[in-house]
Design a protein around this motif. Structure first.
Motif, PDB file in Angstrom:
ATOM      1  N   ILE A   1       0.848  -1.209  -0.044  1.00  0.00           N
ATOM      2  CA  ILE A   1      -0.156   0.127  -0.214  1.00  0.00           C
ATOM      3  C   ILE A   1       0.957   1.364  -0.039  1.00  0.00           C
ATOM      4  CG2 ILE A   1      -1.898   1.196   1.353  1.00  0.00           C
ATOM      5  CD1 ILE A   1      -2.513  -1.583   2.542  1.00  0.00           C
ATOM      6  N   SER A   2       0.802   2.298  -0.786  1.00  0.00           N
ATOM      7  CA  SER A   2       1.312   3.629  -0.892  1.00  0.00           C
ATOM      8  C   SER A   2       0.348   4.781  -0.893  1.00  0.00           C
ATOM      9  CB  SER A   2       2.345   3.587  -2.155  1.00  0.00           C
ATOM     10  OG  SER A   2       1.321   3.691  -3.373  1.00  0.00           O
ATOM     11  N   PRO A   3       0.907   5.646  -0.892  1.00  0.00           N
ATOM     12  CA  PRO A   3      -0.177   6.994  -0.655  1.00  0.00           C
ATOM     13  C   PRO A   3      -0.912   7.075  -2.008  1.00  0.00           C
ATOM     14  CG  PRO A   3       1.873   7.498   0.303  1.00  0.00           C
ATOM     15  CD  PRO A   3       2.037   6.182  -0.314  1.00  0.00           C
ATOM     16  N   THR A   4      -0.258   6.774  -3.047  1.00  0.00           N
ATOM     17  CA  THR A   4      -1.092   6.758  -4.469  1.00  0.00           C
ATOM     18  C   THR A   4      -1.877   5.755  -4.810  1.00  0.00           C
ATOM     19  OG1 THR A   4       0.834   6.159  -5.509  1.00  0.00           O
ATOM     20  CG2 THR A   4       0.835   8.490  -5.050  1.00  0.00           C
ATOM     21  N   GLY A   5      -1.839   4.605  -4.183  1.00  0.00           N
ATOM     22  CA  GLY A   5      -2.865   3.557  -4.356  1.00  0.00           C
ATOM     23  C   GLY A   5      -2.125   2.035  -4.153  1.00  0.00           C
ATOM     24  N   ILE A   6      -2.307   0.975  -4.653  1.00  0.00           N
ATOM     25  CA  ILE A   6      -1.835  -0.397  -4.241  1.00  0.00           C
ATOM     26  C   ILE A   6      -1.004  -1.075  -5.376  1.00  0.00           C
ATOM     27  CG2 ILE A   6      -2.985  -2.486  -3.766  1.00  0.00           C
ATOM     28  CD1 ILE A   6      -5.285  -1.303  -2.322  1.00  0.00           C
ATOM     29  N   GLU A   7      -0.096  -1.605  -4.948  1.00  0.00           N
ATOM     30  CA  GLU A   7       1.026  -2.500  -5.805  1.00  0.00           C
ATOM     31  C   GLU A   7       0.716  -3.871  -5.784  1.00  0.00           C
ATOM     32  OE1 GLU A   7       5.028  -1.319  -7.624  1.00  0.00           O
ATOM     33  OE2 GLU A   7       5.470  -2.920  -5.998  1.00  0.00           O
ATOM     34  N   LEU A   8       0.295  -4.441  -6.509  1.00  0.00           N
ATOM     35  CA  LEU A   8       0.245  -5.936  -6.537  1.00  0.00           C
ATOM     36  C   LEU A   8       1.132  -6.839  -7.145  1.00  0.00           C
ATOM     37  CD1 LEU A   8      -3.702  -5.860  -7.373  1.00  0.00           C
ATOM     38  CD2 LEU A   8      -2.723  -6.106  -5.023  1.00  0.00           C
ATOM     39  N   ARG A   9       2.007  -7.574  -6.342  1.00  0.00           N
ATOM     40  CA  ARG A   9       2.976  -8.651  -6.746  1.00  0.00           C
ATOM     41  C   ARG A   9       2.782  -9.873  -7.025  1.00  0.00           C
ATOM     42  NH1 ARG A   9       6.541  -6.560  -3.480  1.00  0.00           N
ATOM     43  NH2 ARG A   9       7.126  -8.624  -2.370  1.00  0.00           N
TER      44      ARG A   9
ATOM     45  N   THR B   1     -11.886   2.360 -11.206  1.00  0.00           N
ATOM     46  CA  THR B   1     -10.759   1.408 -10.734  1.00  0.00           C
ATOM     47  C   THR B   1     -10.109   0.935 -11.749  1.00  0.00           C
ATOM     48  OG1 THR B   1     -12.104   0.684  -8.931  1.00  0.00           O
ATOM     49  CG2 THR B   1     -10.221  -0.364  -9.279  1.00  0.00           C
ATOM     50  N   GLN B   2      -8.955   1.526 -11.787  1.00  0.00           N
ATOM     51  CA  GLN B   2      -7.877   0.967 -13.039  1.00  0.00           C
ATOM     52  C   GLN B   2      -6.977   0.031 -12.426  1.00  0.00           C
ATOM     53  OE1 GLN B   2      -4.594   3.548 -14.652  1.00  0.00           O
ATOM     54  NE2 GLN B   2      -5.576   3.382 -16.807  1.00  0.00           N
ATOM     55  N   ILE B   3      -6.752  -1.085 -13.262  1.00  0.00           N
ATOM     56  CA  ILE B   3      -5.782  -2.026 -13.137  1.00  0.00           C
ATOM     57  C   ILE B   3      -4.909  -2.082 -14.043  1.00  0.00           C
ATOM     58  CG2 ILE B   3      -5.336  -4.810 -12.756  1.00  0.00           C
ATOM     59  CD1 ILE B   3      -8.267  -4.850 -11.769  1.00  0.00           C
ATOM     60  N   ALA B   4      -3.542  -1.649 -13.794  1.00  0.00           N
ATOM     61  CA  ALA B   4      -2.558  -1.407 -14.887  1.00  0.00           C
ATOM     62  C   ALA B   4      -1.381  -2.299 -14.752  1.00  0.00           C
ATOM     63  CB  ALA B   4      -2.316   0.066 -15.117  1.00  0.00           C
ATOM     64  N   TRP B   5      -0.788  -2.938 -16.003  1.00  0.00           N
ATOM     65  CA  TRP B   5       0.394  -3.622 -16.028  1.00  0.00           C
ATOM     66  C   TRP B   5       1.260  -3.322 -17.007  1.00  0.00           C
ATOM     67  CZ3 TRP B   5      -4.291  -5.148 -16.845  1.00  0.00           C
ATOM     68  CH2 TRP B   5      -4.939  -5.483 -18.075  1.00  0.00           C
ATOM     69  N   LYS B   6       2.503  -3.533 -17.046  1.00  0.00           N
ATOM     70  CA  LYS B   6       3.381  -3.249 -18.124  1.00  0.00           C
ATOM     71  C   LYS B   6       3.424  -1.781 -18.544  1.00  0.00           C
ATOM     72  CE  LYS B   6       3.289  -7.283 -21.215  1.00  0.00           C
ATOM     73  NZ  LYS B   6       3.162  -7.907 -22.576  1.00  0.00           N
TER      74      LYS B   6
END
Length: 572
Positions: free
Chosen positions: A506-514, A561-566
């Protein structure tokens, strides 16, 4: 009053035969005299092909020889450990067939006799002999009122089929086994589950066709079974190839049933008309295409409605069976496909698999395996599952069963803490969501102009007369989900359930999923507040795996909600 209203809203969808059929089923208890002199019909070729079941009986390595006396047979049976649905059981005395401390579904499995045709069955043949001998001795009644769970029509149907498949591999079948089989078939003929319909009636009919082909002088069973199947196949298998209960698991079970019937027809061509066999073949091919679109890159089914892995045979097992019957099969899933009759939109590429539900929750008159999951979806990236529906680990009527069927256990929106369809008890639904305004633009697949839109009516019953609409928009390396609510509401939350292998930062700008393999996925939202909550995933019966879910609380009538990769641009 609430319970009465739920019941009334449930009953109004039923077919008349389900209502008067239930009354008949409760009041009518047929008695069948034990059959003697049962004989096996000559067939064209042995019916030895089938999808092997998963082993469910486990025995010591001591390897006792085939039972030759009642005491030895009982000792062999006592050695067996039955393992189903995350539980275990042993039958050491007759009453254990109907043990009061075990769930009915578990006891049903004990009476199915799936292990007769399971992987490694030959190493357990002496225990299978003891199993059959003791079942005949311990379950003499000609009905559930005397014989318990084993004489209820569904387990009775599956046992008839399993016994016949097993008997086909034996050089000789004891006469009293055949007499018991014939007695069971005669009882089933008088105890069909018209009050339940669906997969129960289909399985009843399949068992009658098996018995009518395998046993001499059972033409009445054969004709009744064929008559039911000729009506139920076009009813239960939709025009797009999907099974009408809209569960990939039950679809796979139904497909295995059709392959079994094709196999049976090859062995008994004089008993089963060619036209019927040709229909089975065409329908099975359509079902393969549907199933291929509905699975993830890991080769396992998606978890919509009641669905769990390791219950039904998987695609590869079904395909191997079909090839042994010389059926032509589709090679790959379609890049983009809209199964309009079953209501699923699927997108497949090298990097993405997305399966979206824009249809009904199930058939109106038999929604027992439906979940309150309107406008949910599942997503895999880079060959790994990212977003998952709850799955199914339990049946019955307990709170966990209700929770897993509830809207909050799926990747969709909950309004005022209510389910989008009124799931209740273990297998009932009162008022249910209906989709509308479905628009599917997949003609320019390439994720530049691919959009799917739908709305549902499930929350119209609330004070705000709310409508939930959702749009999925696919771009290069991204998926944008726009959820909108009309009408006032007290609370609304969009849930996104993560696969257990996904690590969350979790970061101030959103969520990173690994991902487990190292790739990262960014998740951002506007119009709501995100938080990560503990959850569970249930890919198999008896399994509850800790996971996380992202909950986005609406602060406006619309969230994006945006899910982004690459390294896709992030502009929700």
């Amino acid at each position: 009053m609430k319970k009465i209203l739920l019941l009334l809203h449930t009953l109004r969808y039923l077919k008349p035969i389900q209502i008067y059929g239930r009354i008949w089923f409760r009041l009518h208890h047929p008695h069948v005299r034990p059959v003697s002199g049962a004989q096996v019909r000559t067939h064209t070729r042995p019916m030895t092909r089938f999808v092997p079941a998963k082993q469910s009986i486990f025995v010591p390595d001591s390897g006792l020889e085939t039972a030759r006396s009642e005491s030895t047979s009982r000792a062999l049976l006592a050695d067996c450990v039955f393992k189903f649905l995350g539980d275990e059981h042993q039958i050491q005395q007759p009453k254990d067939w109907n043990c009061e401390t075990k769930e009915k579904l578990f006891l049903y499995n004990v009476h199915y006799f799936d292990d007769l045709n399971a992987v490694g069955w030959a190493q357990r043949s002496s225990h299978h002999t003891a199993l059959i001998e003791n079942w005949i001795a311990d379950n003499p009644g000609s009905g559930p009122e005397r014989g318990g769970n084993g004489w209820e029509p569904y387990p009775l149907s599956l046992r008839i089929i399993n016994w016949i498949q097993f008997f086909e591999r034996l050089e000789t079948v004891p006469e009293h086994w055949l007499n018991s089989l014939a007695t069971q078939a005669q009882y089933l003929f008088k105890r069909l589950e018209y009050h339940l319909l669906g997969n129960h009636l289909f399985t009843n009919a399949k068992a009658l066709v098996y018995a009518g082909c395998y046993l001499e002088h059972h033409e009445a069973c054969l004709n009744k079974g064929l008559s039911i199947l000729q009506k139920e196949i076009p009813e239960q298998i939709l025009a797009d190839g999907g099974h009408f209960e809209l569960s990939p698991m039950y679809h796979s079970i139904a497909l295995a049933d059709l392959l079994d019937l094709i196999n049976l027809a090859r062995s008994y061509p004089q008993q089963i008309p060619d036209a019927f066999t040709n229909t089975l073949t065409k329908v099975a091919q359509d079902m393969f295409a549907w199933l291929l679109n509905m699975q993830h890159p890991d080769g396992q089914i998606s978890l919509f409605n009641d669905a769990a892995m390791d219950i039904a045979p998987d695609y590869q097992e079904l395909a191997a069976y079909a090839k042994s019957l010389d059926l032509a099969l589709p090679l790959t899933a379609g890049t983009a496909h809209y199964a309009k009759h079953s209501g699923y939109v699927t997108l497949h590429s090298q990097e993405l698999c997305c399966i979206m539900d824009v249809g009904n929750i199930g058939p109106d008159y038999i929604p027992g395996h439906a979940h309150a999951d309107s406008l949910t979806f599942e997503l895999s990236l880079f060959g790994q599952r990212l977003l998952c529906n709850s799955g199914t680990s339990v049946y019955g009527t307990g709170p966990e069963r209700l929770r897993q069927r509830g809207t909050a256990s799926h990747n969709t929106v909950v309004v005022n803490n209510r389910n989008s369809s009124e799931v209740w008890s273990g297998f009932r639904v009162a008022r249910r969501a209906k989709p509308f305004d479905v628009k599917v633009d997949i003609s320019t697949i390439g994720y530049n102009a691919t959009q799917v839109f739908a709305a549902h009516s499930g929350y119209r019953r609330l004070a705000g007369k709310n409508i939930h609409s959702r749009q999925w928009s696919f771009g290069p390396g991204s998926l944008t989900i726009t959820d909108k609510l009309t009408g006032p509401f007290d609370s609304a939350v969009a849930y996104f359930h993560l696969h257990p292998d996904i690590h969350v930062d979790i970061s101030p700008t959103g969520i990173e999923l690994r991902m487990k393999s190292g790739q990262t996925v960014q998740l951002r939202t506007s119009g709501g507040i995100m938080q990560v909550e503990p959850s569970t995933w249930h890919p198999c019966f008896g399994a509850s795996i800790p996971s996380n879910r992202i909950a986005i609380t609406f602060k406006k009538a619309q969230i994006v909600t945006q899910i982004a990769w690459k390294n896709a641009p992030l502009n929700p």
